[in-house]
Design a protein around this motif. Sequence first.
Motif, mmCIF file in Angstrom:
data_model
loop_
_atom_site.group_PDB
_atom_site.id
_atom_site.type_symbol
_atom_site.label_atom_id
_atom_site.label_comp_id
_atom_site.label_asym_id
_atom_site.label_seq_id
_atom_site.Cartn_x
_atom_site.Cartn_y
_atom_site.Cartn_z
ATOM 1 N N ASP A 1 -67.706 -22.719 -11.991
ATOM 2 C CA ASP A 1 -67.709 -24.181 -11.845
ATOM 3 C C ASP A 1 -68.453 -24.648 -10.588
ATOM 4 O O ASP A 1 -68.393 -25.845 -10.256
ATOM 5 N N SER A 2 -69.117 -23.723 -9.880
ATOM 6 C CA SER A 2 -69.836 -24.039 -8.628
ATOM 7 C C SER A 2 -68.916 -24.712 -7.620
ATOM 8 O O SER A 2 -69.296 -25.655 -6.929
ATOM 9 N N ALA A 3 -67.689 -24.199 -7.534
ATOM 10 C CA ALA A 3 -66.695 -24.819 -6.655
ATOM 11 C C ALA A 3 -67.134 -24.771 -5.198
ATOM 12 O O ALA A 3 -66.966 -25.746 -4.458
ATOM 13 N N HIS A 4 -67.705 -23.635 -4.774
ATOM 14 C CA HIS A 4 -68.100 -23.519 -3.368
ATOM 15 C C HIS A 4 -69.193 -24.516 -3.018
ATOM 16 O O HIS A 4 -69.213 -25.084 -1.929
ATOM 17 N N GLU A 5 -70.116 -24.757 -3.953
ATOM 18 C CA GLU A 5 -71.184 -25.721 -3.683
ATOM 19 C C GLU A 5 -70.643 -27.140 -3.641
ATOM 20 O O GLU A 5 -71.110 -27.973 -2.853
ATOM 21 N N LYS A 6 -69.662 -27.444 -4.457
ATOM 22 C CA LYS A 6 -69.064 -28.775 -4.430
ATOM 23 C C LYS A 6 -68.234 -28.986 -3.164
ATOM 24 O O LYS A 6 -68.114 -30.115 -2.680
ATOM 25 N N LEU A 7 -67.669 -27.904 -2.630
ATOM 26 C CA LEU A 7 -66.911 -28.019 -1.391
ATOM 27 C C LEU A 7 -67.817 -28.254 -0.184
ATOM 28 O O LEU A 7 -67.354 -28.738 0.852
ATOM 29 N N TYR A 8 -69.095 -27.901 -0.313
ATOM 30 C CA TYR A 8 -70.013 -28.095 0.811
ATOM 31 C C TYR A 8 -70.054 -29.552 1.262
ATOM 32 O O TYR A 8 -70.235 -29.849 2.443
ATOM 33 N N THR A 9 -69.884 -30.477 0.308
ATOM 34 C CA THR A 9 -69.975 -31.897 0.671
ATOM 35 C C THR A 9 -68.858 -32.299 1.629
ATOM 36 O O THR A 9 -69.028 -33.209 2.442
ATOM 37 N N LEU A 10 -67.717 -31.604 1.557
ATOM 38 C CA LEU A 10 -66.596 -31.941 2.435
ATOM 39 C C LEU A 10 -66.803 -31.427 3.854
ATOM 40 O O LEU A 10 -66.076 -31.829 4.763
ATOM 41 N N LEU A 11 -67.778 -30.544 4.066
ATOM 42 C CA LEU A 11 -68.020 -30.034 5.409
ATOM 43 C C LEU A 11 -68.587 -31.109 6.329
ATOM 44 O O LEU A 11 -68.578 -30.946 7.551
ATOM 45 N N SER A 12 -69.086 -32.185 5.750
ATOM 46 C CA SER A 12 -69.574 -33.312 6.558
ATOM 47 C C SER A 12 -68.715 -34.548 6.355
ATOM 48 O O SER A 12 -69.152 -35.666 6.610
ATOM 49 N N ASP A 13 -67.481 -34.363 5.910
ATOM 50 C CA ASP A 13 -66.569 -35.482 5.681
ATOM 51 C C ASP A 13 -66.239 -36.162 7.011
ATOM 52 O O ASP A 13 -66.134 -35.504 8.054
ATOM 53 N N PRO A 14 -66.082 -37.485 7.021
ATOM 54 C CA PRO A 14 -65.773 -38.176 8.288
ATOM 55 C C PRO A 14 -64.392 -37.882 8.835
ATOM 56 O O PRO A 14 -64.128 -38.141 10.003
ATOM 57 N N ILE A 15 -63.492 -37.328 8.022
ATOM 58 C CA ILE A 15 -62.129 -37.054 8.471
ATOM 59 C C ILE A 15 -62.033 -35.587 8.889
ATOM 60 O O ILE A 15 -62.294 -34.689 8.084
ATOM 61 N N PRO A 16 -61.651 -35.298 10.140
ATOM 62 C CA PRO A 16 -61.610 -33.898 10.590
ATOM 63 C C PRO A 16 -60.694 -33.011 9.757
ATOM 64 O O PRO A 16 -61.028 -31.858 9.491
ATOM 65 N N GLU A 17 -59.532 -33.534 9.326
ATOM 66 C CA GLU A 17 -58.626 -32.704 8.539
ATOM 67 C C GLU A 17 -59.230 -32.301 7.212
ATOM 68 O O GLU A 17 -58.958 -31.211 6.707
ATOM 69 N N VAL A 18 -60.046 -33.178 6.633
ATOM 70 C CA VAL A 18 -60.697 -32.840 5.359
ATOM 71 C C VAL A 18 -61.730 -31.749 5.584
ATOM 72 O O VAL A 18 -61.836 -30.794 4.786
ATOM 73 N N ARG A 19 -62.505 -31.868 6.645
ATOM 74 C CA ARG A 19 -63.465 -30.810 6.954
ATOM 75 C C ARG A 19 -62.746 -29.481 7.170
ATOM 76 O O ARG A 19 -63.190 -28.422 6.718
ATOM 77 N N CYS A 20 -61.618 -29.546 7.867
ATOM 78 C CA CYS A 20 -60.851 -28.334 8.143
ATOM 79 C C CYS A 20 -60.332 -27.708 6.855
ATOM 80 O O CYS A 20 -60.382 -26.482 6.686
ATOM 81 N N ALA A 21 -59.831 -28.533 5.942
ATOM 82 C CA ALA A 21 -59.341 -28.013 4.663
ATOM 83 C C ALA A 21 -60.465 -27.387 3.857
ATOM 84 O O ALA A 21 -60.271 -26.367 3.175
ATOM 85 N N ALA A 22 -61.663 -27.981 3.913
ATOM 86 C CA ALA A 22 -62.806 -27.401 3.199
ATOM 87 C C ALA A 22 -63.177 -26.040 3.779
ATOM 88 O O ALA A 22 -63.501 -25.101 3.035
ATOM 89 N N VAL A 23 -63.124 -25.916 5.103
ATOM 90 C CA VAL A 23 -63.401 -24.617 5.729
ATOM 91 C C VAL A 23 -62.347 -23.593 5.304
ATOM 92 O O VAL A 23 -62.670 -22.432 5.013
ATOM 93 N N PHE A 24 -61.087 -24.008 5.239
ATOM 94 C CA PHE A 24 -60.030 -23.111 4.785
ATOM 95 C C PHE A 24 -60.303 -22.630 3.367
ATOM 96 O O PHE A 24 -60.183 -21.429 3.059
ATOM 97 N N ALA A 25 -60.672 -23.562 2.479
ATOM 98 C CA ALA A 25 -60.928 -23.185 1.090
ATOM 99 C C ALA A 25 -62.106 -22.232 0.976
ATOM 100 O O ALA A 25 -62.061 -21.248 0.221
ATOM 101 N N LEU A 26 -63.177 -22.492 1.711
ATOM 102 C CA LEU A 26 -64.334 -21.601 1.654
ATOM 103 C C LEU A 26 -64.031 -20.264 2.319
ATOM 104 O O LEU A 26 -64.586 -19.233 1.924
ATOM 105 N N GLY A 27 -63.159 -20.271 3.328
ATOM 106 C CA GLY A 27 -62.791 -19.012 3.964
ATOM 107 C C GLY A 27 -62.019 -18.102 3.035
ATOM 108 O O GLY A 27 -62.275 -16.889 2.973
ATOM 109 N N THR A 28 -61.054 -18.642 2.296
ATOM 110 C CA THR A 28 -60.327 -17.815 1.330
ATOM 111 C C THR A 28 -61.214 -17.453 0.150
ATOM 112 O O THR A 28 -60.981 -16.439 -0.509
#
Length: 952
Positions: free
Chosen positions: A202-229
């Motif tokens: 489903d190209s989940a990792h590529e779709k999560l890339y957009t959250l790495l530039s999210d204006p909310i720090p917690e959202v960026r952090c959650a995206a990093v967590f998801a890509l890390g696992t």
Amino acid sequence: MTERCFKSHSPFFAEQLTAFQVWLTMGVENRNPPEQLPIVLQVLLSQVHRLRALDLLGRFLDLGPWAVSLALSVGIFPYVLKLLQSSARELRPLLVFIWAKILAVDSSCQADLVKDNGHKYFLSVLADSYMPAEHRTMAVFILAVIVNSYNTGQEACLQGNLIANCLEQLSDPHPLLRQWVAICLGRIWQNFDPARWCGVRDSAHEKLYTLLSDPIPEVRCAAVFALGTFVGNSAERTDHSTTIDHNVAMMLAQLINDGSPVVRKELVVALSHLVVQYESNFCTVALQFIEEEKNYTVPSPANTAEPGNLTPVRDSPAIPRLRSVNSYTNIRAATTARNLNKSLQNLNLNEEGGPAAFSPGNLSTSSSASSTLGSPDNDEYILSFETIDKMRRVSSYSSLNSLIGVSFNSVYTQIWRVLLHLAADPFPEVSDLAMKVLNSIAYKATMNARPQRILDSGSLTQSAPASPTSKGMHIHQAGGSPPMPSTSSSSLTNEVPKPPAREQPATRPPYTPTLGGQAPHSHQFPRTRKMFDKGPEQAAEDGDEPGGHRNYISAALQTGLCDWSAKYFAQPVMKIPEEHDLESQVRMERQWRFLRNTRVRRQSRGITQRGVSRLDDQIFINRNPGVPSVVKFHPFNTCIAVADKDSICFWDWEKGERLDYFYNGNPRYTRITAMEYLNGHDCSLLLTATDDGALRIWKNFADQKNPEMVTAWQGLSDMLPTTRGLARRVSIYLDRSKQGGAGMVVDWEQETGLLMTSGDVRVIRIWDTDREMKVQDIPTGADSCVTSLSCDSQRSLIVAGLGDGSVRVFDRRMGPNECRVMTYREHGAWVVKAHLQKETDGHIISVSVNGDVRFFEPRTPDSINVLQTVKGLTALDIHPQANLFACGSMNQFIAVYNANGDVISNIKYYDGFMGQRIGAISCLAFHPYWPHLAVGSNDYYMSIYSAEKRLR
């Protein structure tokens, strides 16, 4: 109980519900455990009263974890579990709210939920696009708990199409929903390969890339967590999966200079997953970097002695001067000196004692209270802070070129350099985590190389690591950085002291609801995280023996992001925030500060409007612990901050006493070059900037409490290395740009929360401190450093003074290539100060070291007025309210001028019995409102001069 029986008891149930409702409205001090709670649970089975009972039960559970525990103890679980079989849409908001409260306190219910197919209920809520965002947020939180480290739950939710449903919600405008969708994705494929490959399809990792530039720090952090696992699964790797892992790693590496330490901490953990998966490759890279650090030893900035230091830095331990104040004892002291070569020799030569001395539990360079990986007092570390800092600066990689199949774009090499950068992060918790990863791999690499080295040499006398080519490993090496001077690695014996990452109890959830939501089931859950919230405390566990090394990295490195985020659902959301409660202590204190600020503005305005005819009455003098380099008045209380090279002292200038003195945490070869008070009108924070581009923010200063670092980040990542560590105190008659750079200069916009930063770079970088991210880079268009910044939020203008004498005006609303709207080149030397008046038609005032003061109108190409003051300025400031400016000179005097260029005061001697000549001026600053001038000199003395002896 049949429905007929329920109807016969309907008046009794209604009476009990009313009594329970009355109990909920009572004050906290008048509440005892409700007697009606067991009956309310039975009423849930009645269709007549079910909706009201659920609503009251939700309000009860919202009181806090104690209420949830009480409800579970009386048997709420089977009742609400049975209700999940209901298809009534009106119950959905109430049920997801109740289950979110339960699972936020007790997550062990996940097995029972899956057993009874309760997860399908929440999957349907998540997939329902007509459900409000807050209800879908609670549903995805419940699903994230179900799949958390529970293989059966992961399988069930994967079959229920959870991944596809989550990916559809990634762009939702509700930030808390985006955050928990990312966390849920990270949990479902954590150590569960089928879910990972479903995400790949489903190209989940590529779709999560957009959250790495999210204006909310917690959202960026959650995206990093998801890509890390996502890259942290331990299944067998294929070429396809390796390629995906590399792509994810390089996307994550772009967050290396994110403004939020929460994000950077999670980044280290995510990269550590990659290190575990490709351990042998990273061991090879680590050995090569260690070899490079040993073989290419030239003088480094870390060991360059500065003028003004009595003892050469290279010969002295990196231990700050002893502080006499109590607060400093809680700041991290310097750790025991460690030598890289000695450590490697101990590891390689002591056949019996080596492995025991370097267990994974001894590899942390953290001396913080939160670290459990050994004590800094008796452990040896393979890599010290200074060694790592030098490793990331070494540019010669000639030995790497001998490897077969070398490419200078290796993912492993680039990720290793990212970890080296993060190990030098200004925020201690980030650097501690990165140091653990680096030292773990360094330990493993040297242990792996040791048998080969013995075999090759035939003895135990060789201490240098063997070449990785002897093991048949081929790596790709990235290109290096510009060459930097350094000394022999044998002199790198000192650990740089840093402030501790003190563990603190969580006092509030990461989100605080706003006033207005009366029903908890339709609350909007707005993101109002307090500025610079440090986020979750990191958690680490020891590895007990070398054999557990792989588990040591993967299990020990945690940030606690998910548990920290889940605390929001356990806390009351209907409770009125304290700042909105008219009777709360917080509200009363804020009201008092508002009245104080108004009084200061009114009284100071009365004095400045009458005009200041002289400013030479000395109202404060004291000897500072270090030579003052930057001074800053607090705008509303009687506190002044004085920075020397690496520490900050606070004085009460009205009482004449020292309040606090603490270490800023910057490395020893850097210096503090700027300070700003943030939120000076309310709960003040102090920002410090150092000439390595790092920004640190402190709270609890100057009030007899322990100063605490709130956040820190790399404000400028590309500071010119040739100017780092050089002294600023130089002859005024020489070209100042050749003696040392401007360091880092900043300006703060309180109205917008924007921070302007520049210095020994070619850009002006603007940071949004609320979003904790970079807003834009404005190129200066000059080959010289920026020496002064001033901004005006009303006109969106930024004025920069530069070392080449030019003054440049930028409009930040325009594009990077068009934003420079005016350039003035009338100064012939270094601009000491460029000031933009805040009025609508305010002028630009600039002063150079030659003493020429020029006034510019932003819409005209030439100056409208020129004044000449003394030559050879070392410090200057302009009063923002009164028409005054003050000049300090190396020739040991201060001259204060009015707007007409007339000297109103000329200060050469201290007042009173001291009476001696003042020292060479190192810094000075006006009070934002009062006609006060603070002056620091090279003889360590701080003095304050005023227009009147008694102003208050």
